[in-house]
Write a protein that holds these residues in place. Structure first.
Motif, PDB file in Angstrom:
ATOM      1  N   LEU A 141       0.821  -1.207   0.000  1.00 24.67           N
ATOM      2  CA  LEU A 141       0.000   0.000   0.000  1.00 24.67           C
ATOM      3  C   LEU A 141       0.857   1.260   0.000  1.00 24.67           C
ATOM      4  CD1 LEU A 141      -2.136  -2.127   0.891  1.00 24.67           C
ATOM      5  CD2 LEU A 141      -3.142  -0.333   2.326  1.00 24.67           C
ATOM      6  N   GLU A 144       0.667   6.384   3.203  1.00 19.86           N
ATOM      7  CA  GLU A 144      -0.403   7.092   3.905  1.00 19.86           C
ATOM      8  C   GLU A 144      -1.667   6.252   4.020  1.00 19.86           C
ATOM      9  OE1 GLU A 144       0.028   9.373  -0.096  1.00 19.86           O
ATOM     10  OE2 GLU A 144       1.292   8.199   1.254  1.00 19.86           O
ATOM     11  N   ASP A 145      -1.792   5.183   3.212  1.00 20.77           N
ATOM     12  CA  ASP A 145      -2.967   4.318   3.294  1.00 20.77           C
ATOM     13  C   ASP A 145      -2.775   3.134   4.238  1.00 20.77           C
ATOM     14  OD1 ASP A 145      -4.057   6.013   1.454  1.00 20.77           O
ATOM     15  OD2 ASP A 145      -4.011   4.609  -0.230  1.00 20.77           O
ATOM     16  N   GLN A 146      -1.539   2.861   4.639  1.00 18.11           N
ATOM     17  CA  GLN A 146      -1.272   1.696   5.478  1.00 18.11           C
ATOM     18  C   GLN A 146      -1.974   1.763   6.838  1.00 18.11           C
ATOM     19  OE1 GLN A 146       2.996   1.327   5.622  1.00 18.11           O
ATOM     20  NE2 GLN A 146       3.154   0.711   3.450  1.00 18.11           N
ATOM     21  N   LEU A 148      -4.796   3.069   7.497  1.00 16.91           N
ATOM     22  CA  LEU A 148      -6.215   2.782   7.273  1.00 16.91           C
ATOM     23  C   LEU A 148      -6.466   1.284   7.260  1.00 16.91           C
ATOM     24  CD1 LEU A 148      -7.175   5.304   4.423  1.00 16.91           C
ATOM     25  CD2 LEU A 148      -7.998   5.327   6.779  1.00 16.91           C
ATOM     26  N   LEU A 149      -5.649   0.556   6.500  1.00 21.15           N
ATOM     27  CA  LEU A 149      -5.842  -0.886   6.417  1.00 21.15           C
ATOM     28  C   LEU A 149      -5.630  -1.554   7.769  1.00 21.15           C
ATOM     29  CD1 LEU A 149      -6.399  -3.358   4.664  1.00 21.15           C
ATOM     30  CD2 LEU A 149      -3.926  -3.509   4.234  1.00 21.15           C
ATOM     31  N   GLU A 166     -11.443   1.896   0.552  1.00 17.59           N
ATOM     32  CA  GLU A 166     -10.534   1.877  -0.586  1.00 17.59           C
ATOM     33  C   GLU A 166      -9.123   2.246  -0.160  1.00 17.59           C
ATOM     34  OE1 GLU A 166     -11.949   4.278  -3.798  1.00 17.59           O
ATOM     35  OE2 GLU A 166     -13.874   3.214  -3.955  1.00 17.59           O
ATOM     36  N   PHE A 167      -8.163   1.693  -0.874  1.00 20.25           N
ATOM     37  CA  PHE A 167      -6.762   2.046  -0.669  1.00 20.25           C
ATOM     38  C   PHE A 167      -6.022   1.889  -1.982  1.00 20.25           C
ATOM     39  CE2 PHE A 167      -7.436  -2.348   0.784  1.00 20.25           C
ATOM     40  CZ  PHE A 167      -6.602  -3.044  -0.087  1.00 20.25           C
ATOM     41  N   ARG A 168      -4.815   2.425  -2.033  1.00 20.83           N
ATOM     42  CA  ARG A 168      -4.001   2.359  -3.243  1.00 20.83           C
ATOM     43  C   ARG A 168      -2.814   1.430  -3.027  1.00 20.83           C
ATOM     44  NH1 ARG A 168      -2.844   8.500  -3.059  1.00 20.83           N
ATOM     45  NH2 ARG A 168      -2.964   7.869  -0.873  1.00 20.83           N
ATOM     46  N   THR A 178      -6.086   1.561  -7.585  1.00 19.14           N
ATOM     47  CA  THR A 178      -6.988   1.825  -6.460  1.00 19.14           C
ATOM     48  C   THR A 178      -7.905   0.624  -6.292  1.00 19.14           C
ATOM     49  OG1 THR A 178      -6.945   4.204  -6.881  1.00 19.14           O
ATOM     50  CG2 THR A 178      -8.745   3.366  -5.525  1.00 19.14           C
ATOM     51  N   HIS A 180     -10.990  -1.418  -4.031  1.00 19.97           N
ATOM     52  CA  HIS A 180     -12.087  -1.324  -3.075  1.00 19.97           C
ATOM     53  C   HIS A 180     -12.204  -2.681  -2.380  1.00 19.97           C
ATOM     54  CE1 HIS A 180     -16.558  -1.180  -1.987  1.00 19.97           C
ATOM     55  NE2 HIS A 180     -15.935  -0.353  -1.191  1.00 19.97           N
TER      56      HIS A 180
END
Length: 473
Positions: A141, A144-146, A148-149, A166-168, A178, A180
């Motif tokens: 990921l 900055e999205d890590q 969130l997961l 959602e994450f990238r 991206t 979902h």
């Protein structure tokens, strides 16, 4: 795969034939939307067209997604008996960017990880490399999205909350996608999380289309706001420095032989911005009168400010006693030295009531129309053109002796625009055909009303100005 606590299941599985029918309907609808998209002509300056095209692209992505999902649903159903297969067109290749939905399950008791083939494709990972354990999934990921997961997985396994977000990721080939993710815990007999199940869908192209719709819509909104602001500023500038755009133009004195003057401004039907058309009437110190109509290129504040400058110069030269021919020459030279706008066309007249003589000059067309005793004609253009480009340059000018009751009509090109049905000459003929009604009118304002009734409903592409002057006794 074990059953899932929060899974939604239909009471009966869909019939294979009905899924085939839905796929065919989706394919036909996709073709129809594609046709609309091809017919949407877009250029770089057309914000409305870009927004419409982006909406078509988004609809196509949604339909491609729907067809992919129905295809997966069909694959999971029992085969259709040969006699029941519905006729359908040859399948189209899915777009390269379109990725199928993948699924995964992470067993917390045995550390076993199960990925579908589609999920390996989504992550760009070979099956030989193996599926990623849950604690290594975050390594793919964006940084900055890590968090969130991590928070989603913790809430899912500890509190039993489903995952929907959602994450990238950055694939092994360096492409950014991206995803979902929808996930749920699978509970054991004691109510504890034994594994976590999830489906992941690549929504990169869908989000890109949605982003394009937002950006094109915002661009269109900004253009509208700019146009509204320019229109408001142009109106305020007109109200501050320009003659009124409606009603009668009345001279302060009403001597024998003076003119009854009225005018009207007709806005464009295709532009929200005010154009550069003008009319003006001015009583001069020697008792004569100046009448003028014309147009500058452009729309909006630039055209209005240029019009204000031009009218100020025109009035000043007329007050100084400069005749129409030389005045047009100086006016043209003034506008040529300005950055913008440029002179489109103009007619400038000086009327001497003592001699009842009209002196006039023009740049471009149309010429003034003279109505007398129920008939009308266009005045013959002055001889000569602009002489040089140095100080003292002059346009040719002509004189016309008028009689009591004569009616002059001055107008800009936009009053009788060219169209499929009518040429500009046809428009002039239509004006001249009004001669009996204009001659019978009681005032210049009534004449203006007659002309506007005849031409005011035309879907004109540009603004227009009309000025009518009747010779008094």
């Amino acid at each position: 795969m074990p059953s899932h606590l929060f899974a939604d299941r239909p009471a009966q599985p869909p019939e294979p034939g009905s899924v085939d029918a839905l796929i065919s309907q989706t394919r036909r609808l996709r073709g129809d939307v594609d046709a609309v998209r091809r017919d949407t002509v877009v250029d770089d300056d057309d914000a409305q067209g870009r927004w419409q095209r982006a909406l078509c692209d988004l609809a196509v992505h949604h339909l491609d997604d729907l067809r992919e999902h129905l295809g997966q649903l069909k694959e999971g159903l029992p085969p259709i008996p040969e006699a029941a297969v519905l006729p359908q067109a040859a399948p189209e290749a899915a777009p390269e960017a379109q990725t199928r939905v993948g699924s995964a399950e992470w067993n917390l008791l045995t550390d076993e990880v199960s990925w579908s083939d589609e999920l390996f494709q989504i992550f760009g990972r070979s099956p030989e490399a193996g599926a990623l354990p849950l604690d290594e999934l975050g390594s793919t990921l964006f940084s900055e999205d890590q968090p969130l997961l991590t928070a989603w997985v913790t809430a899912c396994l500890v509190d039993g909350r489903p995952i929907d977000g959602e994450f990238r990721i950055v694939r092994a080939d360096g492409r950014v996608r991206t995803l979902h993710m929808r996930g749920e815990p699978v509970l054991d007999s004691d109510g504890c999380a034994a594994s976590m199940w999830a489906v992941l869908r690549d929504v990169s192209e869908l989000r890109r289309s949605q982003r394009a719709v937002r950006e094109s819509r915002d661009s269109l909104q900004r253009q509208r706001e700019i146009a509204q602001t320019e229109h408001r500023l142009a109106v305020e500038l007109q109200e501050a420095v320009l003659p009124p755009w409606r009603g009668s133009l009345r001279f302060p004195h009403s001597d024998a032989g003076s003119l009854d003057v009225a005018a009207h401004y007709l806005p464009s039907a295709t532009s929200a911005l005010i154009g550069g058309d003008w009319y003006d009437a001015l009583e001069l110190p020697d008792g004569s009168s100046m009448l003028t109509v014309g147009d500058l290129t452009g729309h909006g504040v630039s055209a209005t400010s240029g019009m204000a400058m031009m009218l100020g110069a025109l009035r000043g030269m007329a007050m100084a006693g400069i005749a129409p021919g030389p005045l047009m020459g100086w006016l043209n030279q003034l506008l040529e030295t300005s950055v913008q706008p440029a002179l489109g066309s103009a007619v400038c007249c000086s009327y001497d009531p003592a001699r009842r003589v009209l002196t006039w000059a023009q740049a471009g067309h149309p010429a003034p129309l003279l109505f007398r005793r129920g008939s009308g004609r266009a005045l013959a253009p002055p001889e000569g053109i602009l002489l040089g480009a140095t100080s003292g340059a002059s346009y040719g000018q002509a004189e016309e002796r008028l009689e009591v009751g004569d009616l002059l009509v001055l107008h800009t090109d936009g009053l009788t625009p060219r169209s499929i049905e009518f040429s500009r000459a046809d428009g002039t003929e239509r004006l001249l055909a009004l001669a009996p009604r204009l001659s019978a009118a009681r005032s210049a304002q009534d004449c203006v009303r007659l002309v506007v009734e005849e031409f005011g409903e035309v879907e004109r592409e540009d603004d227009a100005c009309l000025l009518v002057a009747r010779v008094g006794g």
